[in-house]
Design a protein around this motif. Structure first.
Motif, mmCIF file in Angstrom:
data_model
loop_
_atom_site.group_PDB
_atom_site.id
_atom_site.type_symbol
_atom_site.label_atom_id
_atom_site.label_comp_id
_atom_site.label_asym_id
_atom_site.label_seq_id
_atom_site.Cartn_x
_atom_site.Cartn_y
_atom_site.Cartn_z
ATOM 1 N N ASP A 28 0.815 -1.201 0.000
ATOM 2 C CA ASP A 28 0.000 0.000 0.000
ATOM 3 C C ASP A 28 0.860 1.267 0.000
ATOM 4 O OD1 ASP A 28 -2.308 -1.484 -0.112
ATOM 5 O OD2 ASP A 28 -2.705 -1.374 2.036
ATOM 6 N N ALA A 72 -10.299 4.310 -3.828
ATOM 7 C CA ALA A 72 -10.557 5.625 -3.235
ATOM 8 C C ALA A 72 -9.526 6.012 -2.171
ATOM 9 C CB ALA A 72 -11.964 5.652 -2.643
ATOM 10 N N ARG A 73 -9.259 5.141 -1.220
ATOM 11 C CA ARG A 73 -8.380 5.502 -0.103
ATOM 12 C C ARG A 73 -6.951 5.727 -0.565
ATOM 13 N NH1 ARG A 73 -5.038 2.785 3.240
ATOM 14 N NH2 ARG A 73 -5.654 0.792 2.346
ATOM 15 N N ARG A 74 -6.403 4.755 -1.290
ATOM 16 C CA ARG A 74 -5.011 4.904 -1.756
ATOM 17 C C ARG A 74 -4.907 5.996 -2.820
ATOM 18 N NH1 ARG A 74 -4.798 -1.394 -1.701
ATOM 19 N NH2 ARG A 74 -6.136 -0.969 -3.471
ATOM 20 N N PHE A 76 -6.742 8.731 -2.938
ATOM 21 C CA PHE A 76 -6.748 9.981 -2.179
ATOM 22 C C PHE A 76 -5.368 10.239 -1.567
ATOM 23 C CE2 PHE A 76 -6.933 12.090 1.930
ATOM 24 C CZ PHE A 76 -7.541 13.294 1.589
ATOM 25 N N LEU A 77 -4.794 9.227 -0.933
ATOM 26 C CA LEU A 77 -3.488 9.409 -0.286
ATOM 27 C C LEU A 77 -2.396 9.743 -1.300
ATOM 28 C CD1 LEU A 77 -3.615 6.525 2.352
ATOM 29 C CD2 LEU A 77 -3.800 8.997 2.774
ATOM 30 N N THR A 116 -10.388 10.316 -5.721
ATOM 31 C CA THR A 116 -11.148 9.613 -4.688
ATOM 32 C C THR A 116 -12.475 9.099 -5.235
ATOM 33 O OG1 THR A 116 -10.128 11.089 -3.065
ATOM 34 C CG2 THR A 116 -12.041 9.840 -2.338
ATOM 35 N N ALA A 120 -13.664 5.197 -5.818
ATOM 36 C CA ALA A 120 -14.872 4.607 -5.228
ATOM 37 C C ALA A 120 -15.727 3.942 -6.303
ATOM 38 C CB ALA A 120 -15.662 5.683 -4.489
ATOM 39 N N SER A 123 -14.214 0.624 -7.376
ATOM 40 C CA SER A 123 -14.467 -0.470 -6.426
ATOM 41 C C SER A 123 -15.860 -1.058 -6.608
ATOM 42 C CB SER A 123 -14.271 0.022 -4.988
ATOM 43 O OG SER A 123 -15.302 0.911 -4.621
#
Length: 197
Positions: A28, A72-74, A76-77, A116, A120, A123
């Motif tokens: 990740d 979305a999470r990765r 965004f990061l 993001t 999403a 996914s």
């Protein structure tokens, strides 16, 4: 009906392409760092647009691709790291620029949000067919402009109409080409991985 795509369909809900790699915290971190670096490199593919402070660059395509592939999470990061590092002085915004005072910084903020959102959507399978990929890319591009164009107007003193003419209209053909590229690449990647699975 072909059974080639069956392994892909049997994946757990919420799976994006990056999830097909063996799971680990190291994976990740590497994906987030790689997503930020890819966006920074793609931003250097930049061509000035006459009459506009916003260049045509590869960073919008990279940001949407990063979000779609990483989720979305990765996503965004990765885009948050790209934005924060660029604000801190890393010269990897378009045309090797950095900082947050430039008129095009709103597009960077829009890319953070768009990455993001498309992550999403991916996914939920938005990257597995040509039409759904097209929809995700169009929505992602619209989000980038929804933040970037008003920011451009505020930063430059342009009217909203002038900002649209300088910061949206010249980029529509290029965005259509980028969406077409994504429409070919992402569903093809899933089909290939389905055959290998």
């Amino acid at each position: 009906m072909s059974t080639a795509a069956a392994p892909v369909r049997s994946l757990r809900a919420g799976t994006v392409l990056a999830d097909l790699l063996p799971a680990s915290r190291t994976r990740d971190i590497a994906l987030v760092l790689g997503g930020a670096a890819l966006t920074g490199l793609a931003a250097q593919l930049s061509v000035p647009v006459p009459g506009s402070p916003v260049p045509v660059s590869g960073q919008t395509f990279a940001a949407l691709l990063v979000g779609t592939v990483l989720g979305a999470r990765r996503g965004f990061l990765a885009l948050a790291l790209y934005a924060v590092a660029g604000m801190a002085g890393v010269p990897w915004f378009a045309q090797a620029s950095s900082g947050y005072g430039m008129p095009s910084f709103g597009y960077v903020l829009g890319m953070l949000l768009a990455s993001t959102v498309v992550g999403a959507l991916a996914s939920r399978g938005a990257d597995r067919s040509v039409l759904r990929t097209a929809g995700a890319m169009v929505l992602g591009s619209a989000i980038i402009y929804a933040v970037g164009v008003p920011y451009l107007a505020l930063a430059t003193g342009m009217t909203f109409g002038q900002a649209v003419a300088a910061g949206l209209t010249p980029f529509l053909i290029g965005d259509a080409l980028k969406a077409a590229l994504a429409m070919g690449v992402l569903p093809t990647a899933w089909k290939f991985l389905g055959r290998k699975g």
